[in-house]
Design an enzyme around this catalytic site. Structure first.
Site, PDB file in Angstrom:
ATOM      1  CB  THR A  75      -0.885   0.088   1.488  1.00  0.00           C
ATOM      2  OG1 THR A  75      -1.690  -0.914   1.246  1.00  0.00           O
ATOM      3  CG2 THR A  75      -1.749   1.342   1.411  1.00  0.00           C
ATOM      4  CB  THR A  93      -0.143  -3.355   6.341  1.00  0.00           C
ATOM      5  OG1 THR A  93      -1.372  -3.275   5.729  1.00  0.00           O
ATOM      6  CG2 THR A  93       0.443  -2.137   6.446  1.00  0.00           C
ATOM      7  CE  LYS A 124      -3.808  -4.543   7.935  1.00  0.00           C
ATOM      8  NZ  LYS A 124      -3.752  -4.939   6.571  1.00  0.00           N
TER       9      LYS A 124
END
Length: 367
Positions: free
Chosen positions: A53, A132, A205
């Site tokens: 990202t 991520t 995450k």
């Protein structure tokens, strides 16, 4: 006297002209590159870009959609104001993919390049830009196989580079700031995002979209960083490393997600497909149904190594609590979530470690 005066004036003029030439050339360099001339005394940081990202650009699919891996590592560096004052930076493109496509081939490429960099004194630290989704897995893999005191930092972003409030530049700046800090030495592979420093073993995450997605649920973050300072909350700790496998592939280890009304079908099919190991993302303390447990017994008899982990977000999976691990021949993951437990088991199997007591010791090696 007049001759001496002329000589002094001449020297002064030469000095003034030299200063003007230097100022003009520096301004020209700044105009051409957007960055001030680098100082040779600054630390050297190699940026290894993999995509994600942080290198994404907005798409027209929706108001928050984007395409990952559209910007190069050099572009990322160029887009961070003031980063050139922290270090002498160089970028290499290892891959340019969304992190859901991350794979062991890229892991091996990263590990070998990092080992080469430090063996040949090419840089003082490495920063990896990464998506991520699988960042914690890449960080954990590298943390296990790279044996160095030099800082290795992963960073990324939750918003693409074209977003109104893109977080990538700040994360990139702070990752480099941590990488060049003397206190970062000997701390293993770290993840730096959102002003926070995490150790690879504990970080995960936790949110699909929040900037504060990365958390170390059990141990907490190991430090904090902002534009002014880097602070670590404790001293470096010792690490138990595993040799990077000579063959650039990892054994097949599957993760099976436990749930209510669970049968043994996925377990039996994984064994038939040739899985060398299974990680159970179990309910609660790594539990499975009685029918699934019978399937695990069959898998163990077939020579498959079974690790019980948990699908919940926090806590330890301990031995012999609701499941008699000694009786069933199982290994437990302790604090490792299923995705990290899978990587550790893969590395152990790739290094021909099959003794269950030794495997169990490796899962407990951090404590």
């Amino acid at each position: 006297m007049a001759q001496l005066y002329r000589k002094r004036c001449s020297s002064w003029v030469y000095a003034l002209v030299g200063a003007i030439i230097f100022a003009v050339s520096s301004s020209f360099a700044l105009a051409q590159t957007g960055k001030a001339p680098m100082h040779s005394s600054l630390p050297r940081v190699l940026v290894l870009a993999t995509g994600g990202t942080i290198s994404g650009k907005a798409s027209e699919r929706s108001a928050i959609s984007y395409d990952a891996g559209a910007v190069t590592g050099e572009d990322l560096i160029a887009g961070v104001p003031g980063i050139e004052k922290l270090a002498r930076l160089k970028a290499e493109q290892i891959s340019n993919i969304p992190s859901q496509n991350m794979n062991s081939k890229v892991w091996f490429r990263l590990a070998e390049r990092i080992n080469q960099v430090f063996a040949h004194n090419e840089a003082d630290a490495v920063v990896i830009t990464h998506g991520t989704d699988t960042m914690e897995e890449t960080a954990f893999f590298l943390d296990k196989v790279i044996k160095t005191s030099h800082p290795v930092i992963l960073t990324g972003a939750m918003r693409p580079s074209t977003a109104i409030s893109a977080d990538g530049p700040a994360n990139m700046y702070e990752a480099v700031k941590v990488a060049v800090d003397p206190a970062a030495q000997g701390r293993g592979v770290m993840i730096v995002l959102n002003d926070t420093i995490h150790a690879a073993r504990w970080v995960t995450k936790t949110s699909t979209t929040s900037l504060e997605t990365f958390k170390s649920q059990i141990a907490g973050p190991i430090g904090a960083v902002d534009a002014a300072s880097v602070r670590f909350f404790g001293p470096p700790v010792s690490f138990n490393h595993i040799a990077l496998p000579t063959k650039q592939n990892l054994p097949q280890v599957r993760i099976i997600y436990a749930h209510a009304d669970m049968d043994a079908q996925q377990i039996d099919e994984a064994v038939k497909a040739g899985a060398a190991g299974l990680v159970i993302a179990g309910m609660g303390d790594g539990n499975v149904s009685q029918e699934a447990l019978s399937g695990l017994d069959r898998a163990v008899k077939a020579g498959v190594i079974i690790v019980r982990s948990a699908r919940v977000g926090e806590g330890f999976v301990n031995r012999n609590v609701e499941v008699n691990d000694d009786e069933h021949g199982l290994v437990v993951s302790y604090d490792l979530n299923p995705q990290k437990a899978r990587i550790l088991l893969q590395l152990l199997l790739a290094n021909h470690v099959r003794d269950k007591s030794k495997i169990q010791q490796d899962f407990l090696a951090r404590y």
